[in-house]
Write a protein that holds these residues in place. Sequence first.
Motif, PDB file in Angstrom:
ATOM      1  N   ARG A   1       1.805   1.859  -3.600  1.00 21.20           N
ATOM      2  CA  ARG A   1       0.571   2.160  -4.346  1.00 21.20           C
ATOM      3  C   ARG A   1       0.093   3.584  -4.065  1.00 21.20           C
ATOM      4  NH1 ARG A   1      -3.259  -0.818  -1.349  1.00 21.20           N
ATOM      5  NH2 ARG A   1      -3.457   1.116  -0.173  1.00 21.20           N
ATOM      6  N   ASP A   2       0.017   3.951  -2.799  1.00 18.17           N
ATOM      7  CA  ASP A   2      -0.529   5.257  -2.453  1.00 18.17           C
ATOM      8  C   ASP A   2       0.413   6.390  -2.841  1.00 18.17           C
ATOM      9  OD1 ASP A   2      -2.811   4.061  -1.521  1.00 18.17           O
ATOM     10  OD2 ASP A   2      -2.217   4.088   0.582  1.00 18.17           O
TER      11      ASP A   2
ATOM     12  N   ILE B   1      -1.956  -3.896  -8.059  1.00 18.40           N
ATOM     13  CA  ILE B   1      -1.613  -2.571  -7.530  1.00 18.40           C
ATOM     14  C   ILE B   1      -0.989  -2.658  -6.143  1.00 18.40           C
ATOM     15  CG2 ILE B   1      -3.391  -1.440  -8.906  1.00 18.40           C
ATOM     16  CD1 ILE B   1      -5.052  -1.171  -6.314  1.00 18.40           C
ATOM     17  N   ASN B   2      -1.109  -3.834  -5.513  1.00 14.28           N
ATOM     18  CA  ASN B   2      -0.482  -4.066  -4.209  1.00 14.28           C
ATOM     19  C   ASN B   2       0.787  -4.898  -4.336  1.00 14.28           C
ATOM     20  OD1 ASN B   2      -2.617  -2.715  -2.943  1.00 14.28           O
ATOM     21  ND2 ASN B   2      -3.805  -4.601  -2.744  1.00 14.28           N
TER      22      ASN B   2
ATOM     23  N   ASP C   1       8.090  -4.148 -10.622  1.00 14.84           N
ATOM     24  CA  ASP C   1       6.664  -4.263 -10.952  1.00 14.84           C
ATOM     25  C   ASP C   1       6.424  -5.416 -11.925  1.00 14.84           C
ATOM     26  OD1 ASP C   1       3.956  -3.720 -11.269  1.00 14.84           O
ATOM     27  OD2 ASP C   1       4.292  -2.120 -12.738  1.00 14.84           O
TER      28      ASP C   1
ATOM     29  N   ILE D   1       3.653  -4.061  -6.074  1.00 18.35           N
ATOM     30  CA  ILE D   1       4.732  -3.219  -6.564  1.00 18.35           C
ATOM     31  C   ILE D   1       5.699  -2.973  -5.414  1.00 18.35           C
ATOM     32  CG2 ILE D   1       5.306  -1.075  -7.759  1.00 18.35           C
ATOM     33  CD1 ILE D   1       2.275  -0.784  -8.365  1.00 18.35           C
TER      34      ILE D   1
ATOM     35  N   GLY E   1       1.474  -3.578 -12.105  1.00 17.72           N
ATOM     36  CA  GLY E   1       0.593  -2.835 -11.206  1.00 17.72           C
ATOM     37  C   GLY E   1       0.523  -1.361 -11.536  1.00 17.72           C
ATOM     38  N   VAL E   2       1.634  -0.790 -12.009  1.00 14.26           N
ATOM     39  CA  VAL E   2       1.619   0.627 -12.383  1.00 14.26           C
ATOM     40  C   VAL E   2       0.648   0.862 -13.530  1.00 14.26           C
ATOM     41  CG1 VAL E   2       2.990   2.529 -13.300  1.00 14.26           C
ATOM     42  CG2 VAL E   2       3.969   1.020 -11.553  1.00 14.26           C
TER      43      VAL E   2
ATOM     44  N   GLY F   1       0.785  -1.223   0.000  1.00 17.80           N
ATOM     45  CA  GLY F   1       0.000   0.000   0.000  1.00 17.80           C
ATOM     46  C   GLY F   1       0.819   1.277   0.000  1.00 17.80           C
TER      47      GLY F   1
ATOM     48  N   LEU G   1      -2.791   0.814 -12.164  1.00 17.92           N
ATOM     49  CA  LEU G   1      -3.086   2.064 -11.463  1.00 17.92           C
ATOM     50  C   LEU G   1      -3.499   3.134 -12.464  1.00 17.92           C
ATOM     51  CD1 LEU G   1      -0.235   2.361  -8.794  1.00 17.92           C
ATOM     52  CD2 LEU G   1      -2.669   2.040  -8.348  1.00 17.92           C
TER      53      LEU G   1
END
Length: 412
Positions: free
Chosen positions: A11-12, A95-96, A108, A98, A112-113, A8, A116
Motif C-alpha cells: 500500500r505505502d 488497500i491492505n 489485487d 494487495i 485495492g489499487v 501496508g 487507493l
Amino acid sequence: MRTYLVGGAVRDKLLQRPVVDHDHVVVGVRPADMLALGYKPVGKDFPVFLHPQSSEEYALARTERKTGRGYHGFAFQADPDVTLEQDLARRDLTINAIAEDEHGNLVDPHHGVRDLEQRLLRHVSPAFVEDPVRLLRVARFAARFAPLGFTVAEETMSLLQQMVRDGEIDHLVPERVWAETRKALGEAQPSAFLRVLRASGALAVLFPEVDVLYGVPQRAEYHPEVDTGAHLEMTLDTAARLAPGNDLVGFCALTHDLGKARTPKNELPRHHGHEQRGIEPLRALVTRLKVPTEYAKLAELVCREHINAHRALELKPATMLKLLTSLDALRRPERLQTFLTACLADKRGRLDHEQDDYPQADWLKSARDAAAAITSAPFVAQGLQGPAVGAAIEKARIHAIAEALHHRKAGQ
C-alpha cells in the motif's frame, strides 16, 4: 513455496510513502518447512516467522472463522492448501489486501489499487464486522490518510454503525482500545479518528467523556469556532503539526477540555472552572482504558493548568514556581516542553488563531531556567539544615524568577 509482499508495505509503495515494515505471506508450506529453512517462530495464535537474515515477518497463508464475540473469537487455519487469495480475503480493507510477488507483479482481487486511486477506505468483505478492532483501525487509518484526501466508503461506514448497534465493540478490551487510540494520536490528522468514531456511534461508547463535548458552546470572542468539539478537533490537528508523531502531546490535547461538558447550562457559553471540572472525567477515562501513568499524570496537569500557562505573563513568581514544581520541570525540562506544546496547540486550535504567537512558552522556560539554577549548596554551607534549607531554596527561586522576568520584560 511462494512468497509475497503484502499489506501496508505494498500500500505505502503505491502511495509513494516510506515503507516501515515489510510483511510477507508464504503459500504452500508447513511450519516445519519454515523451521528447516532457518526461520524463527514468533506467532502465538498462528504461524508467523522471522527471516533468518532480515528479521522481517513471514506468515503462513491462513483463513479465519468466527467462533465467538470480540477480538479473540476466531479459529485460524494455516496449511499448504490455503491460497493467497483466501489469505487476502480475510483482511480488513481493500488497500491492505494487495500482494506483490518477487517480480513486482500485483495480486489485487479486491480492487485495492482502485480504492487507493479513489482515496477510499473500503472493507474487503461482510466478515469485516466480525472483528471489533477493525472499527478502530479504520478510524486510525482515516487519521493517517486524511491529509491525502481519504474518506470512509459509505457501505463501510454502514458496517461500522452496524457493529456499534450489534454491541460488537462492547467486547473490545481496554488495552486494545488504548493501543489503537495511541497510534491514532500520533498520526497526521487525529481529528479524522474522532470523526469516524463519532459518525459510527462508537465515540459515545468508547469515549463518552469526549463525545459529550460536541454541541457545547463557547464564547465566540475567544472561540470563533464556538463548538467545543470543533475546538478539540482543531487542537488535536494543531498538536500533530507541532509535534509530529508525539502521542503524549496528542493525548494531552484530547483531554484538556473535558470539563467544558460539565459547565452548568445557566453559565454557558462561559466555562469558568472547567479546568477543575475536567479532572474527574479524565480520571474515569484513564482508569477505564488503563492509560499509562505518565500519560495520565501529564494529561491531568495540562487539564488543570493550561489556563495558568495562557496567563503566564500575569502570574506572580511564587505562582509560577508552584506551576513549574507541579510539572517537576526543574528536574525534567522535557516535561515542561510537552506541557507547553499541548498548551500552544490549545491556543492555536481555534478558528482564525492558527498562527498566534505564544510568548508564554519562552516566559515559562526563562522562569524554569532561573529556578533550576538555584541549588541547596550555598544554604547548606551557611549552616542551614532540614526544612530551613527547603524554605531558603524556595525563597531564592522565587526571587530568581522575579529577576529573570524583570530582565526579560526590560529587554522587550
